[in-house]
Design an enzyme around this catalytic site. Structure first.
Site, PDB file in Angstrom:
ATOM      1  N   TYR A  81      98.121 167.782 -25.184  1.00 49.13           N
ATOM      2  CA  TYR A  81      96.917 168.507 -25.599  1.00 49.13           C
ATOM      3  C   TYR A  81      97.062 169.957 -25.150  1.00 49.13           C
ATOM      4  O   TYR A  81      97.472 170.215 -24.019  1.00 49.13           O
ATOM      5  CB  TYR A  81      95.678 167.872 -24.948  1.00 49.13           C
ATOM      6  CG  TYR A  81      94.412 168.664 -25.221  1.00 49.13           C
ATOM      7  CD1 TYR A  81      93.840 168.663 -26.485  1.00 49.13           C
ATOM      8  CD2 TYR A  81      93.819 169.430 -24.219  1.00 49.13           C
ATOM      9  CE1 TYR A  81      92.702 169.411 -26.750  1.00 49.13           C
ATOM     10  CE2 TYR A  81      92.681 170.176 -24.474  1.00 49.13           C
ATOM     11  CZ  TYR A  81      92.118 170.170 -25.742  1.00 49.13           C
ATOM     12  OH  TYR A  81      91.000 170.914 -25.992  1.00 49.13           O
ATOM     13  N   ASP A 124     103.193 173.463 -20.647  1.00 49.29           N
ATOM     14  CA  ASP A 124     101.748 173.556 -20.460  1.00 49.29           C
ATOM     15  C   ASP A 124     101.438 172.833 -19.147  1.00 49.29           C
ATOM     16  O   ASP A 124     101.354 171.608 -19.094  1.00 49.29           O
ATOM     17  CB  ASP A 124     101.036 172.891 -21.653  1.00 49.29           C
ATOM     18  CG  ASP A 124      99.512 172.910 -21.501  1.00 49.29           C
ATOM     19  OD1 ASP A 124      99.030 173.154 -20.383  1.00 49.29           O
ATOM     20  OD2 ASP A 124      98.824 172.658 -22.504  1.00 49.29           O
ATOM     21  N   LYS A 150      93.603 175.097 -15.119  1.00 52.15           N
ATOM     22  CA  LYS A 150      92.915 174.235 -14.161  1.00 52.15           C
ATOM     23  C   LYS A 150      93.670 174.253 -12.829  1.00 52.15           C
ATOM     24  O   LYS A 150      94.884 174.204 -12.799  1.00 52.15           O
ATOM     25  CB  LYS A 150      92.897 172.812 -14.683  1.00 52.15           C
ATOM     26  CG  LYS A 150      92.208 172.667 -16.013  1.00 52.15           C
ATOM     27  CD  LYS A 150      92.316 171.254 -16.484  1.00 52.15           C
ATOM     28  CE  LYS A 150      92.006 171.176 -17.959  1.00 52.15           C
ATOM     29  NZ  LYS A 150      90.888 170.357 -18.301  1.00 52.15           N
TER      30      LYS A 150
HETATM   31  C1  LIG Z   1      97.195 170.189 -20.802  1.00 51.02           C
HETATM   32  C2  LIG Z   1      96.067 171.072 -21.250  1.00 51.02           C
HETATM   33  N1  LIG Z   1      96.350 172.189 -21.946  1.00 51.02           N
HETATM   34  C3  LIG Z   1      95.376 173.012 -22.367  1.00 51.02           C
HETATM   35  C4  LIG Z   1      94.055 172.745 -22.110  1.00 51.02           C
HETATM   36  C5  LIG Z   1      93.001 173.671 -22.602  1.00 51.02           C
HETATM   37  O1  LIG Z   1      92.386 174.304 -21.522  1.00 51.02           O
HETATM   38  P1  LIG Z   1      90.906 174.889 -21.695  1.00 51.02           P
HETATM   39  O2  LIG Z   1      90.009 173.731 -21.963  1.00 51.02           O
HETATM   40  O3  LIG Z   1      90.630 175.553 -20.376  1.00 51.02           O
HETATM   41  O4  LIG Z   1      90.952 175.865 -22.820  1.00 51.02           O
HETATM   42  C6  LIG Z   1      93.704 171.587 -21.398  1.00 51.02           C
HETATM   43  C7  LIG Z   1      92.308 171.248 -21.144  1.00 51.02           C
HETATM   44  O5  LIG Z   1      91.932 170.120 -20.953  1.00 51.02           O
HETATM   45  C8  LIG Z   1      94.745 170.728 -20.959  1.00 51.02           C
HETATM   46  O6  LIG Z   1      94.473 169.597 -20.285  1.00 51.02           O
END
Ligand SMILES: Cc1ncc(COP(=O)(O)O)c(C=O)c1O
Length: 432
Positions: free
Chosen positions: A149, A231, A259
């Site tokens: 994701y 990511d 995060k």
């Molecule tokens: C692996 C990963 N990448 C990207 C994101 C997107 O981050 P944001 O919700 O802060 O835009 C998330 C959010 O859950 C994530 O878990």
């Protein structure tokens, strides 16, 4: 029935008020009634401290969600609060760049193997999307391979079933592939020869990489001139101080962090190879709040603590003890339908249930039963460094009782009869 109606009356009333002015009544899908069953779950929190969260009805929870993984050092860490308060006295968003940007960037460069330069933003999506734009700028190619994701922007979400509003032309450029499946990556590369700009991946989620998998991904991307983006939104400050790239010894070209970077303060970062990062001067990636100082002050404390190596050790230890305590408390029969996978600092609930409908019912019943016992959880254990033995014992007991309810329901073939709410259904699925 009655007890849940009373228990969550405030959440239900607040949702009715919120939905008059806010679509879905929430800013984040994962905090909304799409994830927590209405009437059998809290939907609004008013306070979090340490490892605990209190909902609008005054119910207290041991919090395994940890603000969707954003909180790693526990809610309301005193040292972070002090740094933020000190910074607040001299301004939140200034008219010029602030020296703290360079200070925190340098901390990330010291900590993260692939980071030679850094840019900050607010959401994880900002960072992943910036990485993709850099990769496209560097390669002159359009296609992207995605594993995991990566946020709400067109380039990614168009590759899932929730693609409403994303141009078809954009959807066609991103190819989702499963984890630990090198052949799937090779197929996309063969189907779009010389046209893949980036491979963006969560370096691990619910399963560890097969031996040689990440190494093979690294060499395949190098061979084809594809920019490898990790990511590290969740792995970033959970697996090792320098992220999964340090943990597995694989250095990507670019990385996205978010995060955990500022323990819940809104901050993300894209970092990586100098030559790629320097293209930031040519592409357009810019935002009013990129250098917002409170989140950077928080990040400065977080990164200093991470650099000691202590928090990631503590997270792994707590995560291991949590899963062991649950396993010791639950009935052996529950192992037939629930297992825990992944790294202990971020472990996953893996359900094995015959069919998709029953699976959704079981997951909903699980939430209903653990939430009423004061455990806030979705489908992962995002432990923080401040979890106590009492927290672990409380979770283990709640799980044992909830799983006993599910075991009995499955044995009788009537899960839905035990639900005091509507069955939740998944929000979207990846098109792989
Ligand atoms: C692996 C990963 N990448 C990207 C994101 C997107 O981050 P944001 O919700 O802060 O835009 C998330 C959010 O859950 C994530 O878990």
């Amino acid at each position: 029935m009655r007890d849940l109606v009373r228990r969550y009356a405030g959440s239900v009333e607040q949702l009715a008020r919120a939905e008059r002015v806010i679509p879905l009544g929430a800013q984040t899908f994962s905090k909304s009634r799409t994830q927590y069953p209405l009437g059998a779950a809290p939907l609004f929190a008013v306070r979090s401290q340490g490892s605990r969260t209190w909902d609008v009805d005054g119910n207290e929870y041991v919090d395994l969600v940890s603000s969707l993984g954003a909180v790693v050092l526990g809610y309301g860490d005193p040292e972070i609060n002090e740094a933020v308060t000190r910074q607040l006295a001299s301004g939140v968003s200034l008219s010029l760049s602030h020296p703290i940007e360079e200070q925190v960037a340098a901390q990330l460069v010291d900590l993260v193997p692939s980071a030679e330069m850094v840019r900050f933003a607010k959401n994880g999506t900002d960072a992943t999307s910036a990485a993709i734009r850099l990769a496209r700028a560097a390669t002159g190619r359009d296609h992207v391979i995605a594993l995991g994701y990566h946020g709400w922007q067109d380039w990614y979400i168009g590759s899932t079933t929730r693609s409403l509003g994303v141009p078809v032309a954009t959807q066609a450029l991103t190819h989702a592939v499963p984890y630990n499946d090198l052949a799937a990556i090779e197929r996309v590369v063969a189907d779009f020869p010389g046209a893949v700009a980036a491979l963006i991946m969560e370096p691990m989620t619910s399963t560890f990489p097969d031996p040689g998998y990440l190494e093979a991904v690294r060499s395949l991307t190098q061979r084809h001139g594809i920019v490898l983006v990790f990511d590290e939104m969740l792995t970033g400050f959970r697996l090792a101080p320098g992220g999964a790239q340090e943990y597995f010894g694989i250095t990507p070209d670019l990385s996205a962090f978010g995060k955990g970077l500022a323990n819940g303060f809104p901050l993300s970062a894209v970092a990586g190879r100098r030559d790629l990062m320097m293209l930031m001067e040519d592409i357009f990636f810019s935002g009013t709040y990129g250098g917002e100082t409170l989140s950077l002050a928080a990040a400065s404390v977080v990164l200093a603590r991470m650099a000691t190596g202590e928090p990631t050790k503590v997270l792994a230890d707590i995560g291991e003890r949590l899963v062991s305590a649950i396993d010791a408390a639950r009935s052996p029969g529950s192992r037939a339908f629930l297992d825990f996978t992944g790294h202990p600092a971020w472990s996953f609930l893996k359900w094995t249930v015959a069919d998709a409908t029953t699976l959704n019912e079981v997951k909903t019943l699980f939430l209903q039963e653990v939430l009423r016992r004061g455990v806030l959880v979705l489908n992962t254990h995002d432990v923080t460094t401040v979890f106590t033995d009492d927290d672990i014992a409380h979770i283990a007991q709640a799980y044992a009782e909830a799983l006993a309810v599910i075991e009995e329901a499955l044995a009788e073939g009537d899960v839905v009869g035990r639900l005091e709410c509507q069955t939740l259904v998944p929000l979207f699925t990846l098109r792989t």
